[in-house]
Scaffold this motif. Structure first.
Motif, PDB file in Angstrom:
ATOM      1  N   VAL A   1      -3.555  -0.811   4.873  1.00 24.13           N
ATOM      2  CA  VAL A   1      -3.328   0.553   5.357  1.00 24.13           C
ATOM      3  C   VAL A   1      -4.439   1.484   4.869  1.00 24.13           C
ATOM      4  O   VAL A   1      -4.908   2.370   5.608  1.00 24.13           O
ATOM      5  N   GLY A   2      -4.881   1.277   3.628  1.00 24.27           N
ATOM      6  CA  GLY A   2      -5.984   2.075   3.112  1.00 24.27           C
ATOM      7  C   GLY A   2      -7.244   1.929   3.948  1.00 24.27           C
ATOM      8  O   GLY A   2      -7.918   2.919   4.271  1.00 24.27           O
ATOM      9  N   TRP A   3      -7.573   0.691   4.324  1.00 23.06           N
ATOM     10  CA  TRP A   3      -8.752   0.472   5.151  1.00 23.06           C
ATOM     11  C   TRP A   3      -8.572   1.070   6.551  1.00 23.06           C
ATOM     12  O   TRP A   3      -9.524   1.568   7.151  1.00 23.06           O
ATOM     13  N   LEU A   4      -7.347   1.021   7.052  1.00 23.41           N
ATOM     14  CA  LEU A   4      -7.093   1.646   8.351  1.00 23.41           C
ATOM     15  C   LEU A   4      -7.380   3.145   8.286  1.00 23.41           C
ATOM     16  O   LEU A   4      -8.023   3.712   9.185  1.00 23.41           O
ATOM     17  N   LEU A   5      -6.937   3.783   7.216  1.00 23.75           N
ATOM     18  CA  LEU A   5      -7.200   5.218   7.059  1.00 23.75           C
ATOM     19  C   LEU A   5      -8.680   5.488   6.825  1.00 23.75           C
ATOM     20  O   LEU A   5      -9.211   6.524   7.266  1.00 23.75           O
ATOM     21  N   ILE A   6      -9.366   4.578   6.138  1.00 20.73           N
ATOM     22  CA  ILE A   6     -10.817   4.746   5.947  1.00 20.73           C
ATOM     23  C   ILE A   6     -11.544   4.697   7.288  1.00 20.73           C
ATOM     24  O   ILE A   6     -12.433   5.514   7.560  1.00 20.73           O
TER      25      ILE A   6
ATOM     26  N   HIS B   1     -12.427   7.049   0.260  1.00 17.90           N
ATOM     27  CA  HIS B   1     -11.601   5.857   0.118  1.00 17.90           C
ATOM     28  C   HIS B   1     -10.427   6.086  -0.832  1.00 17.90           C
ATOM     29  O   HIS B   1      -9.333   5.570  -0.614  1.00 17.90           O
ATOM     30  N   GLU B   2     -10.628   6.875  -1.894  1.00 21.91           N
ATOM     31  CA  GLU B   2      -9.525   7.144  -2.802  1.00 21.91           C
ATOM     32  C   GLU B   2      -8.468   8.028  -2.132  1.00 21.91           C
ATOM     33  O   GLU B   2      -7.267   7.834  -2.333  1.00 21.91           O
ATOM     34  N   VAL B   3      -8.895   8.993  -1.329  1.00 25.24           N
ATOM     35  CA  VAL B   3      -7.945   9.814  -0.588  1.00 25.24           C
ATOM     36  C   VAL B   3      -7.131   8.943   0.364  1.00 25.24           C
ATOM     37  O   VAL B   3      -5.909   9.124   0.518  1.00 25.24           O
ATOM     38  N   ALA B   4      -7.802   7.964   0.998  1.00 25.38           N
ATOM     39  CA  ALA B   4      -7.088   7.057   1.902  1.00 25.38           C
ATOM     40  C   ALA B   4      -6.045   6.239   1.151  1.00 25.38           C
ATOM     41  O   ALA B   4      -4.919   6.050   1.636  1.00 25.38           O
ATOM     42  N   LEU B   5      -6.399   5.762  -0.033  1.00 25.84           N
ATOM     43  CA  LEU B   5      -5.434   4.984  -0.813  1.00 25.84           C
ATOM     44  C   LEU B   5      -4.271   5.851  -1.295  1.00 25.84           C
ATOM     45  O   LEU B   5      -3.126   5.386  -1.389  1.00 25.84           O
ATOM     46  N   ILE B   6      -4.565   7.110  -1.614  1.00 32.06           N
ATOM     47  CA  ILE B   6      -3.490   8.019  -2.021  1.00 32.06           C
ATOM     48  C   ILE B   6      -2.529   8.262  -0.864  1.00 32.06           C
ATOM     49  O   ILE B   6      -1.299   8.225  -1.027  1.00 32.06           O
ATOM     50  N   LEU B   7      -3.076   8.517   0.331  1.00 30.26           N
ATOM     51  CA  LEU B   7      -2.238   8.799   1.498  1.00 30.26           C
ATOM     52  C   LEU B   7      -1.491   7.559   1.972  1.00 30.26           C
ATOM     53  O   LEU B   7      -0.460   7.674   2.650  1.00 30.26           O
ATOM     54  N   ALA B   8      -2.012   6.376   1.640  1.00 30.95           N
ATOM     55  CA  ALA B   8      -1.343   5.150   2.081  1.00 30.95           C
ATOM     56  C   ALA B   8       0.041   5.018   1.451  1.00 30.95           C
ATOM     57  O   ALA B   8       0.956   4.449   2.066  1.00 30.95           O
ATOM     58  N   VAL B   9       0.242   5.542   0.241  1.00 29.77           N
ATOM     59  CA  VAL B   9       1.533   5.396  -0.457  1.00 29.77           C
ATOM     60  C   VAL B   9       2.649   6.157   0.259  1.00 29.77           C
ATOM     61  O   VAL B   9       3.682   5.561   0.606  1.00 29.77           O
ATOM     62  N   PRO B  10       2.514   7.474   0.530  1.00 32.52           N
ATOM     63  CA  PRO B  10       3.606   8.147   1.252  1.00 32.52           C
ATOM     64  C   PRO B  10       3.763   7.652   2.688  1.00 32.52           C
ATOM     65  O   PRO B  10       4.877   7.682   3.239  1.00 32.52           O
ATOM     66  N   LEU B  11       2.660   7.181   3.288  1.00 30.32           N
ATOM     67  CA  LEU B  11       2.765   6.646   4.643  1.00 30.32           C
ATOM     68  C   LEU B  11       3.613   5.375   4.657  1.00 30.32           C
ATOM     69  O   LEU B  11       4.474   5.193   5.537  1.00 30.32           O
ATOM     70  N   ILE B  12       3.413   4.502   3.695  1.00 34.19           N
ATOM     71  CA  ILE B  12       4.210   3.273   3.602  1.00 34.19           C
ATOM     72  C   ILE B  12       5.663   3.606   3.277  1.00 34.19           C
ATOM     73  O   ILE B  12       6.598   2.939   3.752  1.00 34.19           O
TER      74      ILE B  12
END
Length: 458
Positions: free
Chosen positions: A430-435, A395-406
């Motif tokens: 977006v974080g939950w979508l990546l999760i 979940h933390e990796v997803a939140l990290i990746l959500a920033v450059p994706l946005i």
């Protein structure tokens, strides 16, 4: 044909005697072959007592004069459980692994309303705890721990399942827990370690903690947001290793041991200070959540069920009050009232909160069977429990990746105009979508660790 006095007289005159050729009617008035009597010879009726004076239980009752059906003794079937048709999705299957790595066992047939024979109350609590973890790491709300102390809940649920598993040989149980926990951790760590190495990180001998996390695995500051969550896996691993000893001690004096489990964190706060570094962090976290882990033992062993409600409510309220008071009264010292930064407040608040949840379960035997009526919600809870380790690690990796994706979305005029790109809630979504993308991509590792056929979704 009914039996008449004329037939009786003929019988007495010997016309229906042994081997007689006038034997034309069977026992129930049916016409038969004359040779039938010779083949299946039967003794004549008793002659010493007149036919009419014989006991009614000894008289051959003709078919037409048989007792009416309504007057016969009613048929009473054997007692059995009433047939209850199973709802879709309630067929007993192998229990999927949960986030704390409990052993998969063949589940008994599931009662009506339960899914797969699992306890949906515990499953729902674990799902809520995971949602709260992701929410807290997105928004950083200090009050989130007061609303729902997710880590205390997860340790209590893990303690309950560990006590259940320790009904089997302890060595096999510990080995099974390690087998379920370490492969998903290694798989996740391969990506995180490689990313840190690419960004210039050079590890020392402490990299062994990425193999067996009995201490905090090292990492670079660049990847700190990803690896800082590993304290939970390290603490869980130590509780698993210590559980055979802890359970044996708990069984000797359940209530005193449970109450004394809060003493270490008090000593660390007001007396001896743990050393800095990995050892001190491990001791502090063990002391913080020891009560919750033993509370899981108390639930499994039936200790909670035997306690009086008044005593439990009073003790729970006192622990909650002390934990909240300490957190709010020491904001200046810690710079916040966030329980994650105040171990003593976390220990007492979690103790009071989780005691109320577990006692409610033990006292009223709630199972949240109503979840089966909401199929999508029930399915979501199932996925959360079957992929709890995957969700927690990624979940933390997803939140990290959500920033450059946005950030990329800003380059699309339509997205810039219509989407709330600057909102944290959008990052949360977006974080939950990546999760949810990570669950089928990486969740199968949990199945492999559990020695089950890999599935995209549990």
């Amino acid at each position: 044909m009914s039996w008449t006095p004329e037939h009786e007289q003929q019988r007495q005159d010997g016309q229906y005697g042994q081997g007689g050729q006038h034997w034309q009617y069977g026992q129930y008035g049916h016409q038969v072959d004359p040779g039938y009597r010779q083949q299946y010879e039967q003794p004549p009726y008793e002659q010493s007592v007149p036919y009419a004076e014989q006991s009614p239980y000894e008289q051959p009752v003709p078919y037409a004069e048989a007792i009416p059906y309504e007057e016969q003794w009613p048929y009473v079937p054997e007692e059995s459980s009433p047939y209850v048709p199973e709802e879709p999705g309630t067929v007993a299957t192998e229990v999927p692994p949960a986030g704390d790595g409990e052993e998969a066992v063949a589940a008994p047939p599931a009662p009506r309303g339960r899914s797969g024979g699992r306890d949906r109350y515990f499953d729902a609590l674990r799902a809520v705890a995971l949602v709260r973890v992701v929410t807290y790491h997105t928004f950083g709300w200090a009050w989130a721990g007061l609303v729902f102390p997710s880590m205390g809940v997860m340790f209590a649920l893990a303690g309950t399942l560990m006590a259940k598993s320790l009904e089997r040989p302890a060595l096999a149980v510990v080995r099974g827990r390690l087998r379920r926990l370490l492969p998903p951790f290694w798989f996740w760590g391969l990506f995180v370690v490689m990313a840190m190495l690419i960004h210039g990180w050079m590890p020392g001998w402490q990299i062994v903690f990425w193999i067996v996390p009995v201490g905090d695995p090292p990492g670079s500051r660049w990847g700190e947001q990803a690896w800082e969550i590993l304290w939970y896996l390290r603490t869980y691993l130590w509780f698993v290793l210590l559980s055979p000893l802890l359970l044996n001690t708990f069984r000797r004096a359940p209530i005193p041991v449970l109450l004394l489990s809060l003493v270490p964190i008090v000593v660390f706060q007001y007396g001896w200070q743990p050393p800095d570094g990995r050892l001190g962090s491990a001791l502090t976290d063990l002391a913080t959540y020891l009560f919750c882990w033993l509370l899981g033992f108390a639930h499994r062993e039936g200790t909670l069920r035997r306690l009086k409600p008044a005593a439990v409510v009073l003790a729970s309220a006192a622990a909650l009050a002390y934990g909240a008071w300490y957190a709010l009264a020491h904001q200046a010292e810690y710079g916040t009232y966030d329980l994650d930064d105040i171990p003593l407040a976390q220990a007492f608040w979690s103790a009071g909160f989780v005691t109320a949840l577990m006692y409610f379960k033990a006292r009223h035997d709630v199972d949240f069977a109503w979840l089966a009526r909401f199929r999508r919600l029930d399915r979501t809870v199932t996925i959360f429990n079957g992929r709890a380790v995957t969700i927690y690690l990624w979940h933390e990796v997803a939140l990290i990746l959500a920033v450059p994706l946005i950030d990329r979305f800003w380059n699309v005029p339509a997205f810039e105009k219509w989407l709330p790109l600057e909102s944290q809630w959008f990052m949360f979504a977006v974080g939950w979508l990546l999760i949810w993308i990570a669950i089928p991509l990486f969740g199968w590792v949990e199945d492999v660790a559990a020695r089950k056929r890999p599935r995209l979704l549990p």
